[in-house]
Design a protein around this motif. Structure first.
Motif, PDB file in Angstrom:
ATOM      1  N   ALA A   1       0.948  -1.003   0.078  1.00 20.25           N
ATOM      2  CA  ALA A   1       0.376   0.227  -0.262  1.00 20.25           C
ATOM      3  C   ALA A   1       1.073   1.152  -0.356  1.00 20.25           C
ATOM      4  O   ALA A   1      -0.140   3.010  -0.637  1.00 20.25           O
ATOM      5  CB  ALA A   1      -0.633   0.192   1.272  1.00 20.25           C
ATOM      6  N   THR A   2       2.180   1.102   0.924  1.00 18.77           N
ATOM      7  CA  THR A   2       2.804   2.359   0.415  1.00 18.77           C
ATOM      8  C   THR A   2       3.337   2.581  -1.111  1.00 18.77           C
ATOM      9  O   THR A   2       2.787   3.173  -1.174  1.00 18.77           O
ATOM     10  CB  THR A   2       3.576   2.612   1.038  1.00 18.77           C
ATOM     11  OG1 THR A   2       4.917   1.349   0.097  1.00 18.77           O
ATOM     12  CG2 THR A   2       3.970   2.049   2.346  1.00 18.77           C
ATOM     13  N   ALA A   3       3.417   2.278  -1.750  1.00 18.44           N
ATOM     14  CA  ALA A   3       3.843   2.209  -2.979  1.00 18.44           C
ATOM     15  C   ALA A   3       2.953   2.423  -4.555  1.00 18.44           C
ATOM     16  O   ALA A   3       2.598   3.649  -4.617  1.00 18.44           O
ATOM     17  CB  ALA A   3       4.347   0.828  -3.779  1.00 18.44           C
ATOM     18  N   THR A   4       1.066   1.543  -3.468  1.00 21.35           N
ATOM     19  CA  THR A   4       0.143   2.234  -4.822  1.00 21.35           C
ATOM     20  C   THR A   4      -1.094   3.304  -4.088  1.00 21.35           C
ATOM     21  O   THR A   4      -2.170   3.966  -5.178  1.00 21.35           O
ATOM     22  CB  THR A   4      -0.946   0.490  -4.497  1.00 21.35           C
ATOM     23  OG1 THR A   4      -0.816   0.699  -3.149  1.00 21.35           O
ATOM     24  CG2 THR A   4      -0.281   0.223  -5.199  1.00 21.35           C
ATOM     25  N   GLU A   5      -0.995   2.989  -3.195  1.00 21.96           N
ATOM     26  CA  GLU A   5      -0.959   4.831  -2.141  1.00 21.96           C
ATOM     27  C   GLU A   5      -0.843   5.538  -1.259  1.00 21.96           C
ATOM     28  O   GLU A   5      -0.623   6.782  -2.550  1.00 21.96           O
ATOM     29  CB  GLU A   5      -2.352   4.003  -1.531  1.00 21.96           C
ATOM     30  CG  GLU A   5      -3.797   3.225  -1.633  1.00 21.96           C
ATOM     31  CD  GLU A   5      -4.203   2.604  -0.776  1.00 21.96           C
ATOM     32  OE1 GLU A   5      -4.808   3.331   0.555  1.00 21.96           O
ATOM     33  OE2 GLU A   5      -5.091   1.853  -0.489  1.00 21.96           O
ATOM     34  N   TRP A   6       0.587   4.907  -0.591  1.00 18.55           N
ATOM     35  CA  TRP A   6       1.054   6.135   0.494  1.00 18.55           C
ATOM     36  C   TRP A   6       1.916   7.593  -0.391  1.00 18.55           C
ATOM     37  O   TRP A   6       2.038   8.377  -0.407  1.00 18.55           O
ATOM     38  CB  TRP A   6       2.130   5.855   1.760  1.00 18.55           C
ATOM     39  CG  TRP A   6       2.053   7.071   2.645  1.00 18.55           C
ATOM     40  CD1 TRP A   6       1.174   7.681   3.357  1.00 18.55           C
ATOM     41  CD2 TRP A   6       3.307   7.874   2.689  1.00 18.55           C
ATOM     42  NE1 TRP A   6       1.915   8.767   4.093  1.00 18.55           N
ATOM     43  CE2 TRP A   6       2.519   8.641   3.428  1.00 18.55           C
ATOM     44  CE3 TRP A   6       4.411   7.641   2.431  1.00 18.55           C
ATOM     45  CZ2 TRP A   6       4.068   9.288   3.523  1.00 18.55           C
ATOM     46  CZ3 TRP A   6       5.862   8.289   2.515  1.00 18.55           C
ATOM     47  CH2 TRP A   6       5.404   9.291   3.288  1.00 18.55           C
ATOM     48  N   PHE A   7       2.980   6.829  -0.935  1.00 22.68           N
ATOM     49  CA  PHE A   7       3.698   7.686  -2.026  1.00 22.68           C
ATOM     50  C   PHE A   7       3.193   8.114  -3.443  1.00 22.68           C
ATOM     51  O   PHE A   7       3.972   9.462  -3.724  1.00 22.68           O
ATOM     52  CB  PHE A   7       5.155   6.969  -2.798  1.00 22.68           C
ATOM     53  CG  PHE A   7       6.038   6.022  -1.679  1.00 22.68           C
ATOM     54  CD1 PHE A   7       7.030   7.465  -0.627  1.00 22.68           C
ATOM     55  CD2 PHE A   7       5.992   4.822  -0.773  1.00 22.68           C
ATOM     56  CE1 PHE A   7       7.729   6.693  -0.060  1.00 22.68           C
ATOM     57  CE2 PHE A   7       6.568   4.779  -0.107  1.00 22.68           C
ATOM     58  CZ  PHE A   7       8.220   5.681   0.448  1.00 22.68           C
ATOM     59  N   PRO A   8       2.726   7.750  -3.591  1.00 20.88           N
ATOM     60  CA  PRO A   8       2.079   8.739  -5.017  1.00 20.88           C
ATOM     61  C   PRO A   8       1.033  10.044  -4.507  1.00 20.88           C
ATOM     62  O   PRO A   8       0.543  10.704  -5.106  1.00 20.88           O
ATOM     63  CB  PRO A   8       0.872   7.622  -5.638  1.00 20.88           C
ATOM     64  CG  PRO A   8       1.939   6.146  -5.626  1.00 20.88           C
ATOM     65  CD  PRO A   8       2.125   6.589  -4.304  1.00 20.88           C
ATOM     66  N   SER A   9       0.658   9.507  -2.991  1.00 18.26           N
ATOM     67  CA  SER A   9      -0.127  11.091  -2.367  1.00 18.26           C
ATOM     68  C   SER A   9       0.819  11.583  -1.883  1.00 18.26           C
ATOM     69  O   SER A   9       0.431  12.206  -1.107  1.00 18.26           O
ATOM     70  CB  SER A   9      -1.288  10.304  -2.067  1.00 18.26           C
ATOM     71  OG  SER A   9      -2.265   9.724  -2.880  1.00 18.26           O
ATOM     72  N   ASN A  10       2.069  11.573  -1.678  1.00 17.05           N
ATOM     73  CA  ASN A  10       2.543  12.429  -0.831  1.00 17.05           C
ATOM     74  C   ASN A  10       4.153  13.422  -1.053  1.00 17.05           C
ATOM     75  O   ASN A  10       4.249  12.363  -2.289  1.00 17.05           O
ATOM     76  CB  ASN A  10       2.933  11.711   0.750  1.00 17.05           C
ATOM     77  CG  ASN A  10       1.845  11.122   1.242  1.00 17.05           C
ATOM     78  OD1 ASN A  10       1.237  12.432   2.378  1.00 17.05           O
ATOM     79  ND2 ASN A  10       1.041  10.216   1.730  1.00 17.05           N
ATOM     80  N   PRO A  11       4.251  13.765  -0.437  1.00 12.19           N
ATOM     81  CA  PRO A  11       5.216  14.576  -1.736  1.00 12.19           C
ATOM     82  C   PRO A  11       6.966  13.591  -0.508  1.00 12.19           C
ATOM     83  O   PRO A  11       8.104  14.571  -0.347  1.00 12.19           O
ATOM     84  CB  PRO A  11       5.534  15.840  -0.718  1.00 12.19           C
ATOM     85  CG  PRO A  11       5.336  15.932   0.237  1.00 12.19           C
ATOM     86  CD  PRO A  11       3.830  14.905   0.338  1.00 12.19           C
ATOM     87  N   TRP A  12       7.147  12.393  -0.513  1.00  9.67           N
ATOM     88  CA  TRP A  12       8.233  12.028  -0.257  1.00  9.67           C
ATOM     89  C   TRP A  12       8.917  10.536  -1.447  1.00  9.67           C
ATOM     90  O   TRP A  12       7.317  10.040  -2.167  1.00  9.67           O
ATOM     91  CB  TRP A  12       8.155  11.095   1.055  1.00  9.67           C
ATOM     92  CG  TRP A  12       7.502  12.000   2.307  1.00  9.67           C
ATOM     93  CD1 TRP A  12       6.710  12.040   2.279  1.00  9.67           C
ATOM     94  CD2 TRP A  12       8.418  13.011   2.580  1.00  9.67           C
ATOM     95  NE1 TRP A  12       6.749  13.506   3.754  1.00  9.67           N
ATOM     96  CE2 TRP A  12       8.032  13.790   3.560  1.00  9.67           C
ATOM     97  CE3 TRP A  12       9.691  12.845   3.184  1.00  9.67           C
ATOM     98  CZ2 TRP A  12       8.274  14.378   4.754  1.00  9.67           C
ATOM     99  CZ3 TRP A  12      10.718  13.727   3.924  1.00  9.67           C
ATOM    100  CH2 TRP A  12       9.817  14.562   4.644  1.00  9.67           C
TER     101      TRP A  12
END
Length: 289
Positions: free
Chosen positions: A246-257
Motif C-alpha cells: 500500500a505504500t507503493a499504490t497509495e501512500w507514495f503517489p499521494s505524498n511528497p516523499w
C-alpha cells in the motif's frame, strides 16, 4: 510518480534498441533511479530490467520471423552474440530464435504498460514522519533470498538458530528508536527481484557511539536521515506485506516523499504467543520528492 512511470515506459519503447539509462531519466524527471525502480517493481510485480527484456524480446520476435540474420538482430537489441540473444529470447518465449524462425509457433507478448492511479482509501495508513540521528543496527546477520509473500523460511530458520539467551542480550542492548527486537532488510536489489539476495539482520538499534557489549555481533551503520513509519496490526506477516504494498499504490503517489537507499526495518511492538498476529512498525528511509 505515476506520470514519471508512464514517461519511463514510453522511453523504454522509444529506445528498445539502445542502452537505456534509467539513472539519467530519473535525474531529468526530478526523482531517483532507486525510487523509480522500487516503485515500478512494487506496482507491476516485476523488476524494471525484466520488463525491458520482455518488451525487447516481444519486438525482436517480429524481426526473427523476417529475413535478417540472427546476429544482426541480436546486435540491434544490445546483445553481443547470438548465444546471449538466444538465452534472453528463450527465457521469454520458451523456444530458441532458430526454432521460432523455422517452425513458427505461439510466442509470448509483453504489452506496453500504462499506469493509472486510483486512490480509494481502503487501506488505513497510520503513518508518521520522523528525523533520526545516525544510529547502529546490531545483531545477527545472514544472506537470504527475497520472498514477497508469506513467511520467508530462510529468515525463520535464521531466527530459530539464535539462542533464547541471545535474544535477551539483544533486548538489553536496545537503546534508541526503532525500539525492541528488529527485523532488518539491507542491501536489497533496487529492482526488488524475488529470489535476489539481501542481508537480513535480527537485532536492535543503539546509538551511533555505542561500543560496549557488541562482541560477536554484526553491525550496520545507519546515517542520519528521515524515516516514514507505518504502524500495522493483524495477521502476521500478511498485514505487514499488505502495508508495504500500500505504500507503493497509495501512500507514495499521494505524498511528497520518495524512498532513499537504506535498510527497511520492522519493529515488532506486540505479538500473539504463536506469532500469527502482531502489531508492528515498518520503518522506510525517505527523502523529500
Amino acid at each position: 510518480m505515476i506520470a514519471e512511470l508512464n514517461r519511463l515506459v514510453q522511453m523504454v519503447d522509444d529506445h528498445l534498441a539502445d542502452e537505456i539509462d534509467v539513472a539519467a531519466f530519473a535525474a531529468t524527471h526530478g526523482t531517483t533511479e532507486y525510487h523509480l525502480r522500487r516503485m515500478f517493481s512494487a506496482l507491476t510485480g516485476m523488476p524494471l530490467s525484466e520488463y525491458i527484456r520482455r518488451r525487447r524480446m516481444t519486438v525482436a520476435a517480429a524481426e526473427v520471423a523476417g529475413t535478417d540474420d540472427l546476429l544482426s538482430i541480436a546486435v540491434r537489441y544490445g546483445y553481443g552474440s547470438t548465444e546471449a540473444f538466444g538465452r534472453a529470447f528463450r527465457a521469454v518465449h520458451g523456444i530458441s530464435p532458430g526454432d521460432a524462425r523455422r517452425h513458427g509457433g505461439s510466442l509470448r507478448s509483453q504489452q506496453q504498460l500504462r499506469f493509472h492511479l486510483t486512490v480509494e482509501g481502503i487501506t488505513s495508513m497510520d503513518t508518521r514522519i520522523t528525523e533520526r540521528p545516525a544510529f547502529r543496527l546490531i545483531g545477527h546477520a545472514t544472506r537470504v533470498p527475497l520472498i514477497h509473500e508469506g513467511v520467508n523460511p530462510h529468515i525463520a530458520a535464521h531466527i530459530g538458530g539464535i539462542a533464547a539467551s541471545e535474544h535477551e542480550r539483544l533486548k538489553a542492548l536496545s537503546s534508541t528508536e526503532p525500539e525492541g527486537l528488529l527485523q532488518v532488510s539491507a542491501d536489497v536489489d533496487p529492482d526488488y527481484t524475488e529470489g535476489s539476495e539481501l542481508t537480513y539482520l535480527h537485532g536492535v538499534a543503539v546509538g551511533e557511539g555505542v561500543q560496549a557489549g557488541l562482541d560477536g555481533l554484526d553491525v550496520i551503520e545507519v546515517p542520519a536521515g528521515t524515516w516514514a513509519v507505518f504502524r500495522t496490526e493483524g495477521e502476521h506477516p500478511a498485514a505487514l506485506q499488505q502495508a508495504w504494498a500500500a505504500t507503493a499504490t497509495e501512500w507514495f503517489p499521494s505524498n511528497p516523499w520518495r524512498l532513499r537507499p537504506g535498510p527497511s526495518i520492522v519493529a515488532v511492538l506486540d505479538r500473539s504467543e504463536d506469532f500469527r498476529t502482531a502489531t508492528c512498525e515498518l520503518w522506510l528511509p525517505v527523502e523529500r520528492a
